[in-house]
Design a protein around this motif. Structure first.
Motif, short mmCIF file in Angstrom:
data_model
loop_
_atom_site.label_atom_id
_atom_site.label_comp_id
_atom_site.label_asym_id
_atom_site.label_seq_id
_atom_site.Cartn_x
_atom_site.Cartn_y
_atom_site.Cartn_z
N PRO A 73 0.82 -1.22 0.00
CA PRO A 73 0.00 0.00 0.00
C PRO A 73 0.85 1.26 0.00
CG PRO A 73 -0.76 -1.54 1.67
CD PRO A 73 0.50 -2.10 1.11
N GLY A 74 0.27 2.36 -0.46
CA GLY A 74 0.99 3.62 -0.60
C GLY A 74 1.56 4.16 0.69
N PHE A 75 0.80 4.06 1.79
CA PHE A 75 1.31 4.60 3.06
C PHE A 75 2.52 3.82 3.56
CE2 PHE A 75 -1.79 1.46 4.39
CZ PHE A 75 -1.20 0.85 5.48
N VAL A 76 2.65 2.56 3.18
CA VAL A 76 3.83 1.78 3.55
C VAL A 76 5.01 2.16 2.67
CG1 VAL A 76 4.80 -0.55 3.72
CG2 VAL A 76 2.44 -0.13 4.41
N GLN A 77 4.75 2.36 1.38
CA GLN A 77 5.81 2.73 0.45
C GLN A 77 6.32 4.15 0.70
OE1 GLN A 77 4.44 2.13 -3.53
NE2 GLN A 77 4.62 -0.10 -3.41
N SER A 78 5.46 5.03 1.21
CA SER A 78 5.89 6.41 1.44
C SER A 78 7.03 6.48 2.46
CB SER A 78 4.71 7.26 1.91
OG SER A 78 4.27 6.82 3.19
N LEU A 79 7.10 5.53 3.35
CA LEU A 79 8.18 5.49 4.34
C LEU A 79 9.32 4.58 3.89
CD1 LEU A 79 6.04 5.25 7.58
CD2 LEU A 79 7.21 7.26 6.70
N GLY A 80 9.30 4.14 2.66
CA GLY A 80 10.36 3.28 2.14
C GLY A 80 10.32 1.88 2.72
N GLY A 81 9.14 1.45 3.15
CA GLY A 81 9.01 0.12 3.74
C GLY A 81 9.40 0.06 5.20
N ARG A 82 9.71 1.19 5.79
CA ARG A 82 10.15 1.21 7.20
C ARG A 82 9.02 0.84 8.15
NH1 ARG A 82 14.73 0.87 5.38
NH2 ARG A 82 16.00 2.67 4.91
N LEU A 83 7.78 1.07 7.73
CA LEU A 83 6.65 0.73 8.59
C LEU A 83 6.58 -0.78 8.83
CD1 LEU A 83 4.30 2.02 10.08
CD2 LEU A 83 2.90 1.67 8.06
N THR A 84 6.97 -1.56 7.84
CA THR A 84 6.98 -3.01 8.02
C THR A 84 8.09 -3.44 8.98
OG1 THR A 84 8.36 -3.29 6.04
CG2 THR A 84 5.97 -3.47 5.75
N LEU A 85 9.18 -2.70 9.00
CA LEU A 85 10.24 -3.00 9.99
C LEU A 85 9.78 -2.66 11.41
CD1 LEU A 85 13.42 -1.79 8.07
CD2 LEU A 85 12.76 -4.14 8.58
N VAL A 86 8.97 -1.62 11.54
CA VAL A 86 8.41 -1.29 12.85
C VAL A 86 7.47 -2.40 13.30
CG1 VAL A 86 6.89 0.34 14.07
CG2 VAL A 86 8.68 1.21 12.57
N ALA A 87 6.66 -2.91 12.36
CA ALA A 87 5.77 -4.03 12.70
C ALA A 87 6.59 -5.26 13.10
CB ALA A 87 4.87 -4.34 11.51
N GLU A 88 7.67 -5.51 12.41
CA GLU A 88 8.55 -6.64 12.75
C GLU A 88 9.12 -6.46 14.16
OE1 GLU A 88 10.14 -10.23 12.06
OE2 GLU A 88 9.33 -9.17 10.33
N PHE A 89 9.52 -5.23 14.50
CA PHE A 89 10.03 -4.94 15.83
C PHE A 89 8.96 -5.17 16.90
CE2 PHE A 89 10.40 -1.88 19.32
CZ PHE A 89 11.56 -2.36 19.92
N LEU A 90 7.74 -4.73 16.62
CA LEU A 90 6.66 -4.90 17.60
C LEU A 90 6.33 -6.38 17.83
CD1 LEU A 90 4.31 -1.93 16.65
CD2 LEU A 90 5.87 -2.12 18.61
N VAL A 91 6.40 -7.18 16.78
CA VAL A 91 6.19 -8.62 16.94
C VAL A 91 7.29 -9.20 17.82
CG1 VAL A 91 6.23 -10.83 15.70
CG2 VAL A 91 4.90 -8.92 14.80
#
Length: 129
Positions: A73-91
């Motif tokens: 999704p666009g909001f994930v790509q706008s941060l260069g995929g960093r949001l998914t790394l934050v999700a990985e950290f939270l898990v």
């Protein structure tokens, strides 16, 4: 001096008529608390190293330029995929906190999660998907 066992398994010394008490010299014997603490440290260490591996694989997939990465999704790509790394950290953080509070089975669950991450990263990076 005479060593006598007491209810919790430790040895205690009994005073003789001379009134002098000397401590019993013996090797360190771990208690149940020590065993639990050492297991918890081992479990958290394993989870930490699995988490480092997950982050490395995740970053490699993000940097690969694979078409699946472009479909996020666009909001994930706008941060260069960093949001998914934050999700990985939270898990990882949630799994480590729960494991530290007595959920030992979560170590196996996080290991299974890491194995699935490794499999999917291998499939993406090798071009099989």
């Amino acid at each position: 001096m005479v060593d006598q066992p007491i209810a919790d398994g430790r040895l205690t010394t009994r005073r003789m008529t001379d009134g002098q008490v000397t401590p019993t010299k013996r090797a360190f014997q771990p208690t149940c608390d020590y065993a639990i603490l050492s297991f918890m440290i081992l479990a958290l260490s394993i989870m930490f190293f699995l988490g480092v591996g997950n982050f490395a694989l995740h970053q490699a997939v993000l940097d690969s330029g694979h078409p699946l990465v472009g479909q996020m999704p666009g909001f994930v790509q706008s941060l260069g995929g960093r949001l998914t790394l934050v999700a990985e950290f939270l898990v990882l953080l949630a799994a480590m906190l729960l494991a530290a509070n007595g959920w030992e089975g979560l170590v196996w669950a996080y290991g299974f999660y890491s194995a699935l991450n490794a499999l999917s990263a291998w499939l993406i990076l090798s071009g099989r998907i």
